[in-house]
Design an enzyme around this catalytic site. Structure first.
Site, PDB file in Angstrom:
ATOM      1  N   ARG A   1      -2.772  -6.671  13.963  1.00 28.05           N
ATOM      2  CA  ARG A   1      -3.900  -5.992  13.305  1.00 28.05           C
ATOM      3  C   ARG A   1      -4.055  -6.311  11.818  1.00 28.05           C
ATOM      4  NH1 ARG A   1      -2.695  -1.086  16.515  1.00 28.05           N
ATOM      5  NH2 ARG A   1      -4.264  -0.922  18.146  1.00 28.05           N
TER       6      ARG A   1
ATOM      7  N   ASN B   1       0.308 -12.300   4.627  1.00 29.72           N
ATOM      8  CA  ASN B   1       1.345 -11.792   5.532  1.00 29.72           C
ATOM      9  C   ASN B   1       2.090 -12.915   6.241  1.00 29.72           C
ATOM     10  OD1 ASN B   1       1.109  -9.093   4.963  1.00 29.72           O
ATOM     11  ND2 ASN B   1      -0.351  -8.670   6.595  1.00 29.72           N
TER      12      ASN B   1
ATOM     13  N   GLY C   1       0.795  -1.213   0.000  1.00 28.36           N
ATOM     14  CA  GLY C   1       0.000   0.000   0.000  1.00 28.36           C
ATOM     15  C   GLY C   1       0.828   1.264   0.000  1.00 28.36           C
TER      16      GLY C   1
END
Length: 524
Positions: A134, A140, A22
């Site tokens: 989070r 990931n 991002g």
């Protein structure tokens, strides 16, 4: 999205691109010294953007605090490139992340349980350090060179006790907990548990829990997460107990979920036990038995001391031994010899117990370091115990103990030895739980891969094999349907119907214990 050129980093050679996120790009570089391949994550924004730099440094600091854990990607260095872009160098994981792996071919039940338990241990370790991830999701979780899952991308992590108004607003919708999507919280331990449960679900199903297999808008997906019932994984080989574990972890009400990532990991271990699989250790550091640092004792100076070189005349008189202040040149009768044993009452620290999948993280706002992610202070495990007691008192105590022992020995000898039914104080009951690594079988040897007309044949030898042994073959590399997968067989060979290059490790499984992995072998 405008792609920035890779930076020119002194001491590194650029090799190729690895991926884009991002707000940062990831490249493969070769470090000059030590010589190794490293992944370099580079912020697109220059240091003129204070908020982005704060978030980047926040990620680096949090990952560095945790990167000694085997289930978390290791951080090597943090710096600023000559073009003012901050960067992190980290462990290079050459395989696809589990988002792509599971999308191409869902994991076996055994492998999904193993990955889930290891990532649960990583998440629990982060929570012990007052750090939330989070953004737990398959994309990931990287696959290391040795076939181990490693949690990465703490870019939107935050402190458990921090100011929620300053926490990051990034979110991966398919794996975000309902209370995060509604804005009731920016995340806590239970929302990480939800994301972890959704991740294990996706590893098995090849899709996120509430996806339909058809394109959905973000609004429609959020509505399904908030209101639709959780569908089963749809796999006949997933036992009902595992479906129940996942439903508990992905419960819409946080109060009905597992109370911690460790609790979810233990539930997954229970499914392994039910299926007769080798137990995956839940590696969470236990600092409860680490003693506090002791006060330095002058008598415990371990520094190396040097003295001048002396010439020795072989025909002259014997030289007197050199003396160090406070130490007699030779022991005299009755002088106790000091042993560097741990101080009484202390014990060593306990060892650790042992994508259509929503790869994209949506940034709902900028993040800044809330400054609350400091790790709980830990005592120095190298410290010793209490200060040394007065030497005279110590000698009197030893003498008293000798008298007592002699008296007890005399009484026992008169009574004919140990009383019937008495326990031998040196006898301990062996721990036979599946988590014990002692007594593990020998690791397989002479692994070979041979190509024939029907595909490839993998063989190995099993030293000291026993009846009932099984063997777990893990594919560290290969076509997408095999890479990251493990197969358990009873014989010392496995046939695969592909002639493409594969790399494997082999382990022996016996009574819930697993051997060290064999050397990695690849197709010739």
């Amino acid at each position: 999205m405008v792609q920035a050129a890779p930076p020119d980093l002194p001491g590194y050679d650029y090799l190729r691109e690895l991926g884009h996120g991002g707000f940062a790009d990831v490249y493969l570089f070769r470090q000059h010294l030590p010589s190794r391949e490293v992944a370099v994550k580079v912020l697109r924004q220059t240091t003129s953007s204070t908020e982005d730099r704060d978030q980047f440094e926040n990620e680096a600091n949090r990952m560095a605090m945790l990167s000694s854990h085997p289930g978390i990607v290791t951080i090597y260095e943090v710096g600023v490139a000559p073009d003012d872009r901050p960067y992190i160098t980290m462990e290079y994981c050459p395989h696809d992340h589990f988002g792509r792996i599971a999308r191409a071919h869902p994991l076996t039940v055994a492998r999904a349980l193993e990955v889930g338990i290891k990532v649960a241990a990583a998440v629990e370790t982060a929570h012990h350090a007052a750090i939330l991830h989070r953004d737990v999701k398959p994309a990931n979780i990287l696959l290391t060179t040795y076939g181990e899952p490693a949690l990465a991308d703490f870019g939107i992590a935050g402190g458990i006790d921090g100011d929620v108004s300053a926490a990051s607003q990034g979110v991966s919708i398919p794996f975000a907990a309902p209370e995060v999507l509604t804005g009731a919280t920016v995340g806590d331990e239970l929302s990480d548990v939800y994301s972890l449960g959704a991740t294990v679900y996706a590893l098995l199903a090849g899709r996120s829990p509430f996806s339909t297999g058809e394109p959905l808008s973000e609004v429609d997906l959020i509505q399904r997460i908030l209101h639709a019932p959780l569908p089963p994984t749809g796999r006949a080989d997933v036992p009902p107990s595992l479906e129940r574990v996942l439903a508990n972890a992905i419960a819409r009400d946080p109060a009905t979920r597992y109370e911690s990532a460790a609790a979810l990991g233990r539930a997954l271990q229970g499914v392994e036990a039910e299926l007769g699989l080798a137990q995956t250790p839940l590696r969470i550091a236990d600092t409860s038995s680490v003693p506090p640092p002791r006060t330095p004792d002058p008598d415990d100076d371990d520094s190396t001391r040097f003295r001048p070189v002396q010439r020795v005349d072989p025909d002259g008189p014997a030289a007197r031994p050199a003396r160090i202040s406070g130490v007699p040149s030779s022991p005299t009768a009755g002088t106790p010899v000091r042993r560097d044993a741990p101080a009484e009452g202390w014990s060593a620290p306990a060892p650790p117990v042992d994508s259509g999948l929503g790869d994209r993280t949506v940034q709902r706002g900028r993040a800044s370091d809330d400054g609350s992610g400091a790790q709980d202070p830990r005592p120095d495990p190298s410290g010793g115990g209490r200060g040394r007691p007065d030497r005279r008192k110590a000698l009197l105590s030893i003498a008293g103990a000798v008298v007592v022992i002699a008296a007890v020995a005399f009484v026992l000898s008169k009574a004919g030895g140990q009383a019937d039914g008495g326990a031998d104080p040196t006898t301990t009951t062996p721990d036979t739980s599946p988590l014990v690594t002692a007594g593990a079988p020998a690791r397989p040897e002479r692994v070979r891969i041979e190509t024939d007309g029907a595909g490839q044949r993998i063989t190995w030898s099993a030293p000291s094999s026993q009846e009932g042994d099984a063997y777990q073959v893990f594919f560290t590399d290969g076509p997408s349907e095999l890479a990251g997968e493990a197969t358990v067989v009873r014989d010392t060979e496995l046939r695969i119907d592909t002639d493409r290059r594969v790399c494997v490790l082999v382990e022996t499984v016996r009574d819930g214990r697993v051997s060290d992995a064999s050397a990695e072998v690849c197709t010739p």
